[in-house]
Write a protein that holds these residues in place. Structure first.
Motif, mmCIF file in Angstrom:
data_model
loop_
_atom_site.group_PDB
_atom_site.id
_atom_site.type_symbol
_atom_site.label_atom_id
_atom_site.label_comp_id
_atom_site.label_asym_id
_atom_site.label_seq_id
_atom_site.Cartn_x
_atom_site.Cartn_y
_atom_site.Cartn_z
ATOM 1 N N PHE A 272 -0.483 0.090 11.137
ATOM 2 C CA PHE A 272 -0.986 1.267 10.089
ATOM 3 C C PHE A 272 -2.414 1.134 9.993
ATOM 4 C CE2 PHE A 272 -1.887 4.451 6.540
ATOM 5 C CZ PHE A 272 -0.811 5.016 7.954
ATOM 6 N N PRO B 44 -7.817 9.791 10.787
ATOM 7 C CA PRO B 44 -7.678 8.998 9.781
ATOM 8 C C PRO B 44 -9.470 8.529 9.126
ATOM 9 C CG PRO B 44 -7.148 7.271 11.714
ATOM 10 C CD PRO B 44 -7.077 8.661 11.674
ATOM 11 N N ALA C 3 0.047 6.653 -0.955
ATOM 12 C CA ALA C 3 1.493 6.406 -2.211
ATOM 13 C C ALA C 3 1.582 7.264 -3.081
ATOM 14 C CB ALA C 3 1.530 5.036 -2.231
ATOM 15 N N PHE D 227 7.431 1.752 14.659
ATOM 16 C CA PHE D 227 7.974 1.878 13.871
ATOM 17 C C PHE D 227 9.500 2.151 13.859
ATOM 18 C CE2 PHE D 227 7.421 4.429 10.220
ATOM 19 C CZ PHE D 227 8.131 3.579 9.461
ATOM 20 N N TYR E 154 11.910 10.987 6.061
ATOM 21 C CA TYR E 154 10.651 10.990 6.727
ATOM 22 C C TYR E 154 10.300 12.441 7.095
ATOM 23 C CZ TYR E 154 9.965 5.930 6.902
ATOM 24 O OH TYR E 154 10.132 5.192 6.668
ATOM 25 N N PHE F 285 -4.724 0.973 12.896
ATOM 26 C CA PHE F 285 -5.008 2.436 13.251
ATOM 27 C C PHE F 285 -5.861 3.130 12.520
ATOM 28 C CE2 PHE F 285 -4.709 6.053 15.200
ATOM 29 C CZ PHE F 285 -4.166 6.061 16.220
ATOM 30 N N MET F 286 -5.364 2.712 11.387
ATOM 31 C CA MET F 286 -6.833 4.090 10.522
ATOM 32 C C MET F 286 -8.432 3.161 10.753
ATOM 33 S SD MET F 286 -5.242 4.091 7.270
ATOM 34 C CE MET F 286 -5.113 5.233 5.692
ATOM 35 N N MET G 64 5.360 -3.005 8.445
ATOM 36 C CA MET G 64 3.836 -1.903 9.453
ATOM 37 C C MET G 64 3.193 -3.533 10.491
ATOM 38 S SD MET G 64 3.043 0.616 10.902
ATOM 39 C CE MET G 64 3.816 1.925 10.453
ATOM 40 N N PRO H 81 11.626 -0.317 6.558
ATOM 41 C CA PRO H 81 10.219 -0.682 6.960
ATOM 42 C C PRO H 81 9.711 -0.724 7.256
ATOM 43 C CG PRO H 81 10.396 0.770 4.957
ATOM 44 C CD PRO H 81 11.219 0.370 4.981
ATOM 45 N N LYS I 75 9.511 14.581 3.712
ATOM 46 C CA LYS I 75 8.537 14.415 2.880
ATOM 47 C C LYS I 75 6.981 14.800 3.463
ATOM 48 C CE LYS I 75 9.481 10.014 2.077
ATOM 49 N NZ LYS I 75 9.680 8.766 2.128
ATOM 50 N N GLN J 184 12.502 -0.541 12.217
ATOM 51 C CA GLN J 184 13.375 0.501 10.664
ATOM 52 C C GLN J 184 14.752 0.302 11.289
ATOM 53 O OE1 GLN J 184 12.264 3.762 9.963
ATOM 54 N NE2 GLN J 184 12.693 3.901 7.494
ATOM 55 N N TRP K 296 0.351 -0.921 -0.314
ATOM 56 C CA TRP K 296 -0.019 -0.156 0.469
ATOM 57 C C TRP K 296 1.054 1.246 -0.036
ATOM 58 C CZ3 TRP K 296 -4.801 -0.267 -1.749
ATOM 59 C CH2 TRP K 296 -5.778 0.655 -1.133
ATOM 60 N N ILE K 297 1.006 1.352 0.928
ATOM 61 C CA ILE K 297 2.659 2.745 1.098
ATOM 62 C C ILE K 297 4.106 1.763 1.292
ATOM 63 C CG2 ILE K 297 2.985 5.297 2.480
ATOM 64 C CD1 ILE K 297 0.524 4.429 3.730
ATOM 65 N N ASP L 292 7.004 3.416 0.990
ATOM 66 C CA ASP L 292 8.009 3.457 2.078
ATOM 67 C C ASP L 292 7.750 3.076 3.608
ATOM 68 O OD1 ASP L 292 5.896 5.459 1.501
ATOM 69 O OD2 ASP L 292 7.355 7.708 2.261
ATOM 70 N N LEU L 293 6.275 3.786 3.511
ATOM 71 C CA LEU L 293 6.159 3.123 5.044
ATOM 72 C C LEU L 293 5.899 1.460 5.806
ATOM 73 C CD1 LEU L 293 3.640 5.917 6.284
ATOM 74 C CD2 LEU L 293 5.972 6.257 6.631
ATOM 75 N N TYR M 203 -5.465 6.569 0.076
ATOM 76 C CA TYR M 203 -3.873 5.836 -0.556
ATOM 77 C C TYR M 203 -2.422 7.272 -1.202
ATOM 78 C CZ TYR M 203 -1.807 2.696 -4.940
ATOM 79 O OH TYR M 203 -0.785 2.409 -5.198
#
Lengths: 502, 471
Positions: free
Chosen positions: A134, B375, B457, A188, B312, A137-138, A200, A198, B315, A192, A69-70, A72-73, B455
Motif C-alpha cells: 500500500f 494518493p 485509520a 489483497f 470494506y 503504491f502511495m 499488505m 488482511p 466502510k 485475505q 498504519w491502517i 483493517d487493511l 492517515y
C-alpha cells in the motif's frame, strides 16, 4: 542495527526542505536553491551511509522500520532495504542531488519548482524503500502529479507542446497504474481470503500460495502497469515526447530513476509474489523487449533532436532490463538491476548535459551544432562519458549491466538474446554519429559565445560521472549487494513454491 | 425512552427556528451577526454529537433510531453545513437582506438530512427527505434576479416532486406486501415476487435521483450551475450523503440479499454512473458544470461500496462520503471565491490563479486530485476501501471500470490545474482577495483531505463502528 530511523530520515528530509521552502518568501531564490541542495545532499549522504553500513554478510532486509498504519487493511508504514533496493535508493539520491544543480539556472517561479522537485524525489525514494504494498503504491502515484505540473510550467515546446507532452505522460502512467491497482486489490482481497487476516506486507503476501491462474491474471495486470512505466514496447510512446517536453531535472529523474520503479516493481512485487505468473508471462515480455531494443534503436537512427535520441535510446535500453527480468535467473536479474542503476546515472548525465546546452543555445537539433568540443570542452567530456556508457563501453558501469544480462539470458532465450545484441551495435552507430556531429569537426563560429560548464553546473558531471566510472571499474561495489539481494529473493520463492519453478 | 438522546435534532430545529425569527425581529444591523451565531451554534451541536457517537436507542417502536451509523452521518452533515457556511464568504452579499432566511433554510435542510440518516421507518425517511428537498427548492432559486437560478429552482421542484412520487409508489408497494413500513421488520415479512421487485426498483429510482446516479442524473448539471454556489456545494455534498445514508440502511436491513439479490442491478447503475459522469465531464468548459458531472461520477464510486455490501464496501461508503465533504467543499469554495472575484465560473476565469492566489490554486488542485483518487490524498484511501469491497464480492469488472475511469477523470481535473498555473491571466498580477473566514474553511478542507489520505485509520475506525449494525 542502530535505532535511528535512518530510512525515514532519508525519505522525509526533502519533504522538510519543501515545507521550509513553501514558508520562504518568493524572492529568496538563493536561499531556496541552497535549501534544496542541502536537503538532497543530506539524503544522499544518508543513503551512502546506508549503502556502506549495510551488513553484506547477513544480507536480506535491513534498516527495518515498521509502524502499524491502517489496521483493517493490514497496512503498516514499513520500510527496509535489501541488496536490490539499496543501489536504486542510492541512484535516486545521486540523481536527485544532481537534478537540483542541473536546475540552478531556473529563474521563473523558483519556489514552486523546487518544492515540487523535492516532493518528486521523496516519492521516488519511497517506492524503493517501502516494504508494504500500500505504501509502495502511495509513493508511486505521488510522483505523477508533480511531474505534470513541472512539465507544463517549466517544460519546453519544440516538436510537441509541453502541455501535450505532460498530459500524454500523465495519462499513460495513470492508466497503467489503474491496471496495477486492480491487480493489487485483487491480490489483497484474495490473500485475505486465504490467510484469514488482511495484510499488505510484501514478504507475507509472497508467502501465500496463490492459484496459478490467478497469478497469471495479476501478473499480466502488473506487467501492463509496470511495463508502461518502464516504457515497454508498445506502451512506450509517452517516453520520448515526455522527456522532450520536460525540464532538465524532470527528464533526469524520470529517465534516471522513475522508469526503474517499473523494473523494480516487476521484480520485487511481480516476481516475488507471483512467481508462477511471472514464469507464464515472461516469454511474452521477452518478445516485446525485442521491440524495445531494436525498434527504438532504429527510430534513434533517424532522430535529429538530442532529447529524442536519448529518449528513444532509453526505451531501447529498457529492453535489456526487460530481457533480464524475463529470463528469470539470478544472473539475468542481477544484470537487470545493475542495468537499471547504470542506465540511471548515464541517462541523467545525458539529460543534464543536453539541458545545459539547450539552456544556452536554445536548440537541441544535432545538425545545428558541430565542433562544440572547441568551445565547451567540459560539456564535451560529459557528453562523451554518457555516450560511451550508453553504448556499453567496458570500463563504464553500463558494460557490466549489459554483459551480465546477456550472459544470464542467453541460456533461456537464445534467439531473443541474439536479436537483442544487435541493439548494442545500433546503439554504437547512433551514439557515435551523434557525438561526432555534435562535438567534433570544425569549429562553428556561431557558438563561440557559449560558456562552458562552470560552478554549480559542474556538479551533475562530477557526481554522475564518478558513479559511472567507479561502478565500471569496481563493479563489485554495486554488484555484490544486488547479487545477494536477488539470490535471497529467488531463494525465498524457491522454498515457498517447493522448488517447482527455479 | 430517553428523549435527551434526540438533543442533536431538537437543538438543530431550535437553532433553525431562532435564526428564522431573528431575521424578522432584529434590525438590519443585528442580522449581520445571525450568520456568525448560527455557525457557532452548529459548531456546539457538532461537538455534542461527536461525544454522543456511541449512544444507541430506538424510539417509538423503531421508527426513529439513534445509533453510531446515524451519528456518523449527523457529524458529516453538520461538518458540511459548517464548511459551506464558512466558505460562503462575500457571496452572501448577493442576498444580504435575506441572509438570515438563507441560514435558517440551510439548517432545516441539515435537520432533514439527519432525520433521513436516523429514520427507522420508510415514512420517516420520506419526511426527512421532503424537509431537506423543500428547503433546497427554495435555496436553489435564492438569487431572485438571476434567471438561471429561478429556472434551476423550478426544474428541481418539478423533477424532485416526480422522483418523490415514484419513491412513494415504491414504498407503498413494499408496504402492501409486508404490511409494515418499519425498516427493521420488513425483511421478515416479504418474499420475492414481481410486485416486490417493482417496489424495490421504484424505491431505488427515487434515491438514484437524490444521489444523481445515471440515468436519473439529468437534473444535476443544470441545477448545480444555476443555484447559488454555496447551495450547490451543500446539495452536492449533503443531499447526496443523506441519500446514501437512507439508501444503505434500507437496502442492507429491509431487503436482505438472500431474498432478492439487488447487487447486480446496483452494479450496472454504478458502472453507468461512473462512465457517463466522467465522460461528459471531459468536455465541460464551466467549472461548476464540471464539478457537477464529477460529482455524478463520485456517486457512482460510492454506489460501488453498496454493491459490495460487505464490511470494506460499506466502510468505503461512509469513508468516501466523509472525505467527499472535505474535498468537494474545498473545490467549490475556490469556485465560490473565483465567482465572487470574476463574476463567472467559466474555466477561463480561473486562469493565472496560481499567481493570483497560490493558496486557492493549491486547494483546488489538491481537492480535485483527491476526487480523482490520487494518493496520498483522501480519495485514494476511500476508493481503496470501496473497490476492495467490490472485488471481495466478486465485482472485479466494476473495480476495473471504476479505477480506469477515475484515472481518466484526472484529465479534466488537470485541465483546470493547467489553466490555473499556466493560463493567460485575465487580471495579470492582481492579487486575489479572499476573506479570512473563507480562507480558514479552505485550509480545513485542504488539511482534512491530506490528513485523511495519509492517515485514514481514525476515520476508518469510526466508520467501522458505524457499520456494525449491518454485520
Amino acid at each position: 542495527m542502530n535505532h535511528m530511523p535512518i530510512l525515514s530520515l532519508t525519505l522525509f528530509i526533502p519533504v522538510i526542505g519543501a515545507i521550509i521552502i513553501m514558508a520562504l518568501p518568493k524572492d529568496q531564490e538563493k536561499a531556496i536553491k541552497y535549501i534544496s541542495a542541502l536537503s538532497t545532499f543530506i539524503s544522499l549522504a544518508l543513503s551512502l551511509l546506508v549503502f556502506i553500513t549495510y551488513d553484506r554478510s547477513t544480507g536480506g532486509m535491513q534498516f527495518i522500520e515498521s509502524i502499524p498504519w491502517i489496521k483493517d487493511l493490514g497496512v503498516s508504514y514499513a520500510l527496509g532495504v535489501d541488496g536490490i533496493s539499496m543501489p536504486l535508493l542510492l541512484l535516486t539520491n545521486l540523481i536527485g542531488f544532481s537534478a537540483v544543480y542541473a536546475s540552478w539556472n531556473i529563474r521563473e517561479r523558483v519556489k514552486e519548482f523546487f518544492t515540487l522537485l523535492l516532493i518528486l524525489i521523496t516519492g521516488v525514494m519511497g517506492t524503493f524503500v517501502a516494504t508494504d504494498l500500500f505504501i509502495f503504491f502511495m509513493f508511486y502515484e505521488v510522483v505523477v502529479i508533480p511531474i505534470y505540473l513541472l512539465v507544463i510550467m517549466w517544460g519546453s515546446t519544440k516538436r510537441v507542446t509541453k502541455e501535450y507532452a505532460g498530459m500524454k505522460l500523465t495519462i499513460y502512467l495513470l492508466i497503467g497504474s489503474a491496471f496495477l491497482l486492480v491487480g493489487l486489490i485483487a491480490l489483497f482481497v484474495t490473500a485475505q481470503g486465504m490467510l484469514g487476516y488482511p495484510t499488505m506486507d510484501i514478504t507475507k503476501l509472497a508467502g501465500v500460495d496463490f492459484p496459478v491462474g490467478f497469478q497469471i491474471f495479476v501478473y499480466a495486470l502488473m506487467a501492463f502497469g509496470f511495463g508502461t512505466l518502464l516504457s515497454m514496447f508498445p506502451f512506450h510512446a509517452w517516453s520520448p515526447d515526455g522527456y522532450a517536453g520536460a525540464p532538465t531535472a524532470v527528464s533526469m529523474i524520470h529517465a534516471g530513476v522513475l522508469k526503474k520503479i517499473g523494473g523494480y516493481g516487476l521484480i520485487r512485487i511481480g516476481l516475488f509474489i507471483l512467481p508462477a505468473g511471472a514464469k507464464f508471462i515472461a516469454p511474452i515480455i521477452a518478445v516485446l523487449a525485442i521491440g524495445n531494443v531494436v525498434y527504438a534503436a532504429f527510430i534513434c537512427l533517424s532522430q535529429k533532436d538530442l532529447k529524442y535520441i536519448v529518449g528513444y535510446s532509453s526505451v531501447s535500453h529498457m529492453g535489456y532490463v526487460l530481457i533480464g527480468i524475463a529470463a528469470l535467473n539470478v544472473i539475468s536479474i542481477n544484470g537487470a538491476v545493475m542495468m537499471m542503476f547504470a542506465h540511471g546515472v548515464m541517462a541523467a548525465l545525458f539529460f543534464s548535459m543536453i539541458g545545459n546546452l539547450y539552456e544556452k543555445s536554445h536548440t537541441r537539433n544535432v545538425n545545428d551544432f558541430g565542433g562544440l568540443a572547441h568551445q565547451m570542452p567540459r560539456l564535451a567530456v560529459g557528453f562523451m562519458l554518457a555516450g560511451l556508457a550508453s553504448l556499453g563501453l567496458p570500463g563504464t558501469v553500463n558494460f557490466i549491466g549489459e554483459f551480465t544480462i546477456f550472459v544470464g539470458a542467453f541460456s533461456v532465450f537464445k534467439v531473443v538474446a541474439i536479436i537483442a545484441i544487435t541493439g548494442i551495435i545500433l546503439t554504437a552507430v547512433y551514439i557515435l554519429r551523434t557525438m561526432a556531429d555534435l562535438l567534433y569537426g570544425p569549429r562553428k563560429e556561431q557558438w563561440d559565445h557559449l560558456q562552458d560548464l562552470k560552478g554549480p553546473e559542474m556538479i551533475p558531471l562530477i557526481v554522475l560521472g564518478t558513479a559511472i566510472l567507479v561502478g565500471g571499474i569496481f563493479p563489485s561495489l554495486v554488484m555484490d549487494p544486488i547479487s545477494s539481494g536477488v539470490s535471497g529473493l529467488l531463494a525465498q520463492i524457491g522454498t515457498i513454491q517447493m522448488g517447482g519453478i527455479f | 425512552m430517553d428523549y435527551s438522546l434526540l438533543a442533536t435534532e431538537i437543538l438543530t430545529a431550535v437553532i433553525g427556528l431562532l435564526v428564522l425569527v431573528s431575521g424578522l425581529v432584529l434590525p438590519q444591523r443585528g442580522r449581520e451577526i445571525v450568520g456568525k451565531m448560527s455557525v457557532l451554534a452548529l459548531l456546539l451541536v457538532l461537538i455534542y454529537t461527536i461525544f454522543r457517537f456511541h449512544v444507541h436507542q430506538s424510539f417509538f417502536g423503531g421508527i426513529y433510531l439513534v445509533d453510531s451509523y446515524g451519528s456518523f452521518f449527523k457529524i458529516l452533515f453538520l461538518l458540511a453545513a459548517l464548511l459551506v457556511m464558512l466558505s460562503t464568504g462575500k457571496y452572501i452579499e448577493r442576498f444580504r437582506e435575506r441572509s438570515s432566511e438563507f441560514y435558517a433554510l440551510m439548517i432545516f435542510a441539515t435537520l432533514g438530512m439527519m432525520i433521513m440518516a436516523c429514520a427507522g421507518d420508510l415514512i420517516t425517511v420520506y419526511l426527512g427527505l421532503e424537509l431537506m428537498t423543500v428547503s433546497f427548492y427554495i435555496l436553489t432559486a435564492y438569487l431572485l434576479n438571476d434567471e438561471r437560478s429561478a429556472e434551476a429552482g423550478l426544474k428541481y421542484l418539478i423533477l424532485g416532486a416526480v422522483s418523490s412520487a415514484v419513491m412513494l409508489f415504491g414504498v407503498s408497494l413494499i408496504y402492501a406486501l409486508s404490511g409494515t413500513t418499519v425498516i427493521g421488520e420488513i425483511a421478515a415479512k416479504i418474499n420475492t415476487q414481481p410486485a416486490l421487485i417493482a417496489g424495490i426498483v421504484m424505491l431505488l429510482a427515487g434515491f438514484a435521483f437524490k444521489i444523481s446516479a445515471v440515468p436519473f442524473h439529468m437534473w444535476a448539471p443544470d441545477i448545480y450551475q444555476g443555484a447559488p454556489i454555496p447551495v450547490t456545494t451543500y446539495l452536492a455534498v449533503g443531499s447526496k450523503a443523506a441519500g446514501f445514508a437512507a439508501l444503505v440502511r434500507i437496502f442492507m436491513i429491509a431487503l436482505p440479499l438472500s431474498q432478492f439479490n439487488w447487487t447486480l442491478m446496483l452494479a450496472v447503475l454504478a458502472a453507468l454512473t461512473i462512465i457517463i459522469g466522467n465522460l461528459i465531464a471531459l468536455t465541460q468548459k464551466d467549472v461548476k458544470r464540471l464539478l457537477a458531472y464529477s460529482s455524478i461520477a463520485q456517486a457512482g464510486y460510492i454506489l460501488a461500496g453498496l454493491v459490495a455490501a460487505n464490511a470494506y464496501g460499506l466502510k468505503g461508503v461512509l469513508f468516501y462520503a466523509m472525505l467527499y465533504v472535505f474535498s468537494n467543499t474545498g473545490a467549490f469554495a475556490v469556485a465560490t471565491a473565483v465567482e465572487v472575484d470574476t463574476g463567472s465560473t467559466d474555466i477561463s476565469s480561473f486562469a493565472g490563479l496560481g499567481n493570483r492566489s497560490p493558496l486557492l490554486a493549491a486547494v483546488m488542485t489538491i481537492c480535485m486530485l483527491s476526487l480523482a483518487g490520487i494518493p496520498p490524498l483522501a480519495g485514494f484511501a476511500g476508493k481503496f476501501y470501496l473497490f476492495s469491497g467490490a472485488v471481495q464480492s466478486g465485482y472485479l469488472w466494476l473495480a476495473f471500470i471504476g479505477l480506469i475511469m477515475s484515472m481518466i477523470s484526472v484529465y479534466y481535473y488537470l485541465q483546470v490545474a493547467k489553466v490555473m498555473y499556466i493560463g493567460e491571466e485575465a487580471k495579470p498580477n492582481e492579487k486575489m482577495e479572499v476573506g479570512g473566514v473563507a480562507r480558514f474553511a479552505m485550509w480545513i478542507c485542504l488539511l482534512g483531505t491530506i490528513f485523511l489520505g495519509v492517515y485514514p485509520a481514525p476515520l476508518s475506525n469510526l466508520a467501522q463502528t458505524a457499520i456494525q449494525l449491518f454485520m
